[in-house]
Motif scaffolding. Structure first.
Motif, PDB file in Angstrom:
ATOM      1  N   GLY A  63       9.274   4.058   3.706  1.00  0.00           N
ATOM      2  CA  GLY A  63       9.258   3.579   2.331  1.00  0.00           C
ATOM      3  C   GLY A  63      10.567   2.920   1.938  1.00  0.00           C
TER       4      GLY A  63
ATOM      5  N   ASN B 200       4.427   0.558   2.101  1.00  0.00           N
ATOM      6  CA  ASN B 200       4.745   1.811   2.772  1.00  0.00           C
ATOM      7  C   ASN B 200       3.916   1.869   4.043  1.00  0.00           C
ATOM      8  OD1 ASN B 200       6.444   2.621   0.703  1.00  0.00           O
ATOM      9  ND2 ASN B 200       4.923   3.917  -0.284  1.00  0.00           N
TER      10      ASN B 200
ATOM     11  N   TRP C 131       0.425   3.132  -4.360  1.00  0.00           N
ATOM     12  CA  TRP C 131       1.390   3.532  -3.334  1.00  0.00           C
ATOM     13  C   TRP C 131       0.986   4.803  -2.608  1.00  0.00           C
ATOM     14  CZ3 TRP C 131       4.391  -0.037  -1.644  1.00  0.00           C
ATOM     15  CH2 TRP C 131       4.791  -1.077  -2.499  1.00  0.00           C
TER      16      TRP C 131
ATOM     17  N   THR D  10       0.161  -0.437  -0.491  1.00  0.00           N
ATOM     18  CA  THR D  10       0.912  -1.427  -1.254  1.00  0.00           C
ATOM     19  C   THR D  10       0.167  -1.753  -2.538  1.00  0.00           C
ATOM     20  OG1 THR D  10       2.005  -3.579  -1.188  1.00  0.00           O
ATOM     21  CG2 THR D  10      -0.133  -3.413  -0.099  1.00  0.00           C
TER      22      THR D  10
END
Length: 186
Positions: free
Chosen positions: A86, A176, A141, A115
């Protein structure tokens, strides 16, 4: 040397503090040194990156926790008990894994990512090949989607570095990354 009256010699080099002890066994279970002083020089220490080995079917899972981070902000974080790469806001940052390929073959590459960004691009590089991946908004996320990136054709066994990085600064969007799976055809 705790528990011993033997002489201990040492020297400080640019890379390390080198301590030499006698070969005499002090304890059945352990040996311990007490190090104190005022003239020590600080040295940077970088832990070795583990080498990922395939499972019994020849598949590899490159988990975020085993990645080596390259950049100022990128790091491994924990969301819901699972690790992910991240704070990946800079196109110059990237992640890598040391991987052992035990036999040749074609491996499907799938990245698990999250994302809120649409249409960003990234690459997965290994064994002299570059695969282009395209982001799709995962809905948040905390929500991960599997993105098929392509296939790697491994010509010979051996150790390789697998990299995930920006395709370029213009197409980079933050995401991420939970893991990258390299899977053999059944």
């Amino acid at each position: 040397l705790l528990g011993s009256d033997d002489k201990v010699s040492w020297k400080q080099t640019a890379d390390a503090l080198i301590v030499t002890v006698s070969g005499k066994k002090v304890s059945e279970f352990t040996t311990a040194l007490k190090i104190n002083g005022t003239e020590f020089k600080a040295i940077s220490f970088k832990a070795a990156t583990p080498t990922i080995q395939p499972d019994r079917k020849g598949n590899l899972t490159l988990d975020a926790g085993a990645a080596e981070m390259h950049g100022d902000k990128i790091k491994v974080e924990d969301h819901g008990g699972k690790s992910n790469v991240g704070f990946w806001d800079d196109a110059g940052d990237w992640a890598s894994w040391n991987v052992t390929f035990t036999k040749p073959g074609v491996l499907k590459v799938v990245a698990s990512l999250s994302t809120t960004q649409p249409e960003g691009q990234f690459v997965v590089e290994a064994a002299g090949q570059k695969l282009n991946g395209k982001l799709a908004n995962s809905g948040g996320w905390e929500t991960y989607r599997n993105i098929e990136v392509g296939t790697l054709d491994i010509k010979q066994p051996g150790m390789e570095v697998v990299k995930v990085r920006a395709q370029d600064a213009a197409t980079w969007k933050a995401f991420n990354l939970r893991d990258v799976k390299l899977m053999r055809d059944k």
